[in-house]
Each structure stands twice: as structure tokens, then as C-alpha cells.
Design an enzyme around this catalytic site. Structure first.
Site, PDB file in Angstrom:
ATOM      1  N   GLU A 128      48.558  38.356  37.985  1.00  0.00           N
ATOM      2  CA  GLU A 128      48.324  38.189  39.421  1.00  0.00           C
ATOM      3  C   GLU A 128      49.269  39.051  40.252  1.00  0.00           C
ATOM      4  O   GLU A 128      50.466  39.066  40.015  1.00  0.00           O
ATOM      5  CB  GLU A 128      48.503  36.709  39.774  1.00  0.00           C
ATOM      6  N   LYS A 173      43.526  31.190  48.904  1.00  0.00           N
ATOM      7  CA  LYS A 173      44.402  30.231  49.593  1.00  0.00           C
ATOM      8  C   LYS A 173      43.937  30.184  51.032  1.00  0.00           C
ATOM      9  O   LYS A 173      43.981  31.203  51.721  1.00  0.00           O
ATOM     10  CB  LYS A 173      45.857  30.690  49.529  1.00  0.00           C
TER      11      LYS A 173
HETATM   12 MG   LIG Z   1      50.365  34.379  43.715  1.00  0.00          MG
END
Ligand SMILES: [Mg+2]
Length: 372
Positions: A216, A265
């Protein structure tokens, strides 16, 4: 026909919370956390949202101070008196660029108030089909690889089945190798929070041998060229977090083959409405999408967990039990991990959590009410 709400007032509050243990990522360390909570009043109903901005701009450009100003000076005054028929259909701040976390805080409070008015749980309003969410855990940077392995062992006992570990230059290949030696079949990802540069790309390519679920955000958020090269050269999926700032950026990153997965997110993309757009796109393409945690209290956690219930979110989130984060939370019940490694959303309307007003009052540093 759902009931409309009118936003009568907005309360923006800064609270100081004690962080449990320590969690260190390549962008810093924290012991207490100042958080902004937003409360929207619509008639007799209150809706609550959380701003996930941190005090420093190491993960994301917004800070607690900048988000406070944006909320108090621009977003909240703009919302007072607004009538919301159906939040999914309303773009609340069409002219405001950036400031995603501030937008999300107020938007999620409004969605919570609307859902509570209509006696609807947030997760079912957005199309979720289950109250059970597969949990995962994100572990910070540890002094030694041995300490990291001890922590993984502890978390396995607690019921976690899916792990993400932070890496940074100098704490990467040796750490991952050690973890792999001890836990050969553990579902494992790494997250660099953009700590690598072009001249370290070969180190990242060596991660291929460890059978990771994903790598990531290895490079800086705007560094598309290096992300694409790494994604093309590895079978291990490259996932982006900080690079995905809204729906259009998600679409571009997918169409230009910059990454193989997206960590969603809601605070980072400007709210639930934008999150649902990204979800719709990824779901239609079968593009891997999962939901990441932002060190939230139970208010923000419940909001993000609602997204985890959507069809097509096939990977476990890095959302973990409430007790990992704060000594005492501002809302209850706490989310606890089940024997099968899952978190259960509360059944009630909106986010389903109850606000601990006494504790919020006790923890408040400052509060601004609009109209005052
Ligand atoms: Mg992250």
C-alpha cells in the site's frame, strides 16, 4: 416517502482523548489525540460526525486547526437552514475544493441525523446487506522485527486473521522476512504511507517474494509514474490510499492502470456520497476496493464500518476493535472482535452508536455553535 430534515444548528467541538498504547507509522507517533466532533441538530434529532484530521499534516494536508476553520467559517454557515430530502442525492459543498476531512465530518453528521429521523440504519440506507464486517488490523512500526512478531502473536490470540504492517526504508525486507518465517500463511499486507522514492524501487520489488496481499502507498501521493511502474512489474497488487482524494482521482488511477486496488477512507475522499460513487465504479468493474481505518472514535468507526457492509467490499478492512485506540471512547457500544474475526454493527438508526455526552463534555477543549 422519507422525511426531510432541516438543519437548524451545528455544533463543532474539539475534544482531547487519551490514546491507548502507541501506534507509530512512518508519519509520526501519538499519545493523546485532539479530535473534532460535529453535531447537527434537525428538529429534535441530533446527528454526529467525526473529523479524522490529525494535528499534523504528515498523513494528509488537513490538520485539526485547518479543518476547524473550514468547518466554522465556511461549511457549517453554508448548511444552516438547508433542507435535505435525500442525502445521497445532495452534493453539500459543490464549490469547496479539497478540505475532504472537514466535509466528511459535517456530511456524515447530516447523514446520521437524516437516518435517525427516518429510523433507518446508515448501513442499510447506503445499500449494505449485512451487519457483520471482517476485521483486520494495522500494526505500526516496531523497534525490532521480533517485537513486531510478538505483537502479531498477541493479535492472533485476540481473533485477528488479516494483518497490515507499516514499513519504511530500513524497516522493510528484514521485517517482512522475519514475519513470513514465523507466520508462513498469514494474510499480510504492507503499508509505506508514501515513504519511498524512486531510488528505492528495487527494494520494493524484492517484496514480491513474500506473497503479500498488497503493497500500500509505497510512493508519495502524487507520484503516479513510479506507482505504475511498480504495479506493472509485480504480481503483488499495489494498493493506493493517500493518492485517492475523490471520485475523479479514483477513476483516473484505475483507467490509467496506476494501481491494482484502492483503500477507501470516507474522510480522505470528502464524505460518504463521494465514497459511494467510488464504490459504484469499482463494483461495476470488479476492481478491488476495501475500507481503511483512520484511528477513529466509535462515531467515525461506525460510519466507516457501514461502508464495509457494501457488496463488492470483498477484502477485510483494517478496522479493528474499539479498545485498540482510546482509553475511553466518546460513543458506545465498543466494537469487539468476535471468535470468527468479525465486528458487528449496532442495530439502531443512523450510525447506531449512542453518544457519551458526559465524557464528551469532560474532554472538550473548545466548542463553537452556529448560529451563535
Ligand atoms: Mg494506508
Amino acid at each position: 416517502m422519507p422525511e426531510k430534515i432541516r438543519i437548524d444548528s451545528v455544533e463543532i467541538r474539539l475534544v482531547r482523548l487519551q490514546v491507548r498504547g502507541s501506534f507509530r507509522a512512518s508519519y509520526g507517533q501519538r499519545a493523546t489525540s485532539n479530535r473534532i466532533l460535529v453535531m447537527v441538530r434537525a428538529g429534535d434529532i441530533e446527528g454526529w460526525g467525526e473529523c479524522v484530521a490529525m494535528e499534523h499534516p504528515y498523513y494528509w494536508p488537513e490538520t485539526v486547526s485547518s479543518a476547524w476553520s473550514t468547518l466554522v467559517d465556511i461549511l457549517a454557515p453554508d448548511c444552516i437552514g438547508k433542507v435535505i430530502s435525500d442525502p445521497k442525492e445532495e452534493m453539500l459543498f459543490p464549490r469547496v475544493r479539497g478540505n475532504q476531512m472537514a466535509k466528511h465530518a459535517l456530511e456524515s453528521a447530516i447523514w446520521d441525523a437524516w437516518c435517525r429521523t427516518n429510523s433507518t440504519p446508515l448501513y442499510s440506507y447506503i445499500g449494505g446487506t449485512t451487519r457483520e464486517v471482517r476485521a483486520g488490523i494495522s500494526l505500526g512500526l516496531y523497534k525490532t522485527a521480533g517485537e513486531l512478531c510478538d505483537e502479531i502473536n498477541k493479535r492472533l490470540q485476540e481473533g485477528y486473521k488479516w494483518f497490515k504492517i507499516k514499513i519504511e526504508p530500513g524497516k522493510d525486507l528484514d521485517y517482512v522476512r522475519r514475519v513470513r518465517d514465523e507466520f508462513p500463511r498469514l494474510p499480510l499486507s504492507v503499508d509505506a504511507n508514501g515513504a519511498y522514492t524512486r531510488d528505492q524501487i528495487d527494494t520494493l520489488k524484492h517484496l514480491e517474494e513474500f506473497g503479500l496481499e498488497m503493497i500500500e502507498q509505497p510512493f508519495a501521493p502524487t507520484d503516479l509514474v513510479n506507482h505504475r511502474e511498480l504495479a506493472e512489474s509485480l504480481a503483488t497488487p499495489v494498493c493506493l490510499d493517500e493518492s485517492v482524494v475523490d471520485f475523479e482521482s479514483a477513476r483516473s488511477l484505475i483507467e490509467l492502470h496506476i494501481c491494482d486496488a484502492i483503500n477507501l477512507k470516507p474522510g480522505r475522499v470528502g464524505g460518504l456520497r463521494e465514497s459511494l460513487e467510488i464504490h459504484r465504479l469499482c463494483y461495476s468493474l470488479g476492481f478491488p476496493l476495501w475500507v481503511g481505518g483512520m484511528f477513529e472514535t466509535n462515531i467515525g468507526r461506525a460510519t466507516s464500518l457501514a461502508l464495509c457492509t457494501l457488496p463488492g467490499i470483498t477484502l477485510p478492512s483494517d478496522m479493528s476493535a474499539s479498545t485498540n485506540y482510546f482509553e475511553r471512547d466518546v460513543a458506545y457500544p465498543n466494537f469487539e472482535i468476535s471468535d470468527t474475526g468479525k465486528l458487528l454493527l449496532p442495530e439502531g438508526p443512523g450510525t447506531g452508536v449512542e453518544i457519551d455526552k458526559d465524557y464528551i463534555k469532560e474532554s472538550t477543549i473548545k466548542v463553537q455553535r452556529l448560529p451563535d
